[in-house]
Write a protein that holds these residues in place. Structure first.
Motif, PDB file in Angstrom:
ATOM      1  N   PRO A  67       2.869 -10.250 -11.190  1.00 35.68           N
ATOM      2  CA  PRO A  67       1.817 -10.216 -10.177  1.00 35.68           C
ATOM      3  C   PRO A  67       1.561  -8.795  -9.674  1.00 35.68           C
ATOM      4  O   PRO A  67       2.472  -7.960  -9.622  1.00 35.68           O
TER       5      PRO A  67
ATOM      6  N   ASP B  41      -4.079 -15.597  -5.085  1.00 37.23           N
ATOM      7  CA  ASP B  41      -2.777 -14.946  -4.939  1.00 37.23           C
ATOM      8  C   ASP B  41      -1.982 -15.187  -6.221  1.00 37.23           C
ATOM      9  O   ASP B  41      -1.450 -16.280  -6.449  1.00 37.23           O
TER      10      ASP B  41
ATOM     11  N   ALA C 203       1.123  -7.580  -6.748  1.00 39.78           N
ATOM     12  CA  ALA C 203       1.843  -7.132  -5.557  1.00 39.78           C
ATOM     13  C   ALA C 203       3.058  -6.276  -5.919  1.00 39.78           C
ATOM     14  O   ALA C 203       3.431  -5.372  -5.171  1.00 39.78           O
TER      15      ALA C 203
ATOM     16  N   HIS D 236      -3.008  -8.832  -4.032  1.00 37.73           N
ATOM     17  CA  HIS D 236      -2.495 -10.116  -4.514  1.00 37.73           C
ATOM     18  C   HIS D 236      -3.324 -10.750  -5.627  1.00 37.73           C
ATOM     19  O   HIS D 236      -2.918 -11.757  -6.181  1.00 37.73           O
ATOM     20  N   ASN D 237      -4.462 -10.180  -5.958  1.00 40.01           N
ATOM     21  CA  ASN D 237      -5.359 -10.848  -6.898  1.00 40.01           C
ATOM     22  C   ASN D 237      -5.353 -10.236  -8.296  1.00 40.01           C
ATOM     23  O   ASN D 237      -6.298 -10.399  -9.054  1.00 40.01           O
TER      24      ASN D 237
ATOM     25  N   HIS E 246       2.905  -4.018  -1.226  1.00 36.36           N
ATOM     26  CA  HIS E 246       2.763  -5.375  -1.784  1.00 36.36           C
ATOM     27  C   HIS E 246       1.550  -6.094  -1.204  1.00 36.36           C
ATOM     28  O   HIS E 246       1.602  -7.277  -0.893  1.00 36.36           O
ATOM     29  N   ASP E 247       0.455  -5.348  -1.076  1.00 35.04           N
ATOM     30  CA  ASP E 247      -0.707  -5.891  -0.379  1.00 35.04           C
ATOM     31  C   ASP E 247      -1.903  -6.205  -1.280  1.00 35.04           C
ATOM     32  O   ASP E 247      -2.968  -6.554  -0.787  1.00 35.04           O
TER      33      ASP E 247
ATOM     34  N   THR F  19       0.875 -14.122  -7.158  1.00 35.53           N
ATOM     35  CA  THR F  19       2.300 -14.395  -6.969  1.00 35.53           C
ATOM     36  C   THR F  19       2.514 -15.891  -6.767  1.00 35.53           C
ATOM     37  O   THR F  19       3.389 -16.498  -7.393  1.00 35.53           O
TER      38      THR F  19
END
Length: 168
Positions: A118, A99, A120, A129-130, A126-127, A101
């Motif tokens: 980030p 993640d 997101a 995360h990588n 905002h799904d 973020t």
């Protein structure tokens, strides 16, 4: 082309196209500050825009080359980097389970003193995360090298902590 955030531009148009653009501008804003327009007009009269653009190309080319070299040198193999063909940004994708973020808030910014945006932030829900976006436009080649070394260490740690499951 002259400075970020100036928000003043020009175009060449005639007839109905020019009239339509003028109406649209009047409806959408109150215009740029006249002092800014006067300063820009004076700059354009007294300076060589083509020479300025050539200087910018040289400047940003050196930064781009420094970022590319630092990515190759410091970024872990488990990371995928999309190299730009235009613009000032690299897109970085980490293994699932990392993640970016959380990594930014907990490690990258407070401990390693490096920042990024980030992934997101770039998705409506905002799904994702990588991933992360890196910019090289506002830093020197020396700062790029130091920052990417630090970021590489942060990402290596984050990947190990996440222990992502290998894809089959």
């Amino acid at each position: 082309m002259l400075m970020p955030g100036l928000r003043v531009g020009w175009l060449v148009a005639d007839g109905d196209l020019l009239a339509g653009i003028q109406k649209m501008l009047l409806a959408s804003n109150l215009g740029a500050a006249s002092v800014v327009q006067a300063a820009l007009a004076n700059y354009m009269k007294e300076n060589d825009l083509d020479a300025h653009l050539a200087d910018l190309r040289t400047h940003y080319c050196a930064q781009h080359e420094a970022m590319t070299a630092a990515i190759q040198k410091y970024i872990p193999d488990a990371v995928t980097v999309t190299h730009p063909t235009g613009g000032f940004y690299y897109w970085v994708t980490l293994p699932h389970g990392v993640d970016t973020t959380a990594v930014l808030a907990n490690i990258a910014a407070p401990q390693a003193h490096v920042t990024y945006i980030p992934s997101a932030n770039f998705y409506p829900h905002h799904d994702v995360h990588n991933g992360l976006r890196l910019s090289y436009s506002g830093v020197t080649p020396a700062q790029i090298d130091v920052g990417m070394r630090r970021l590489g260490q942060v990402l290596e740690t984050a990947i190990k902590r996440a222990q992502p499951v290998p894809e089959v």
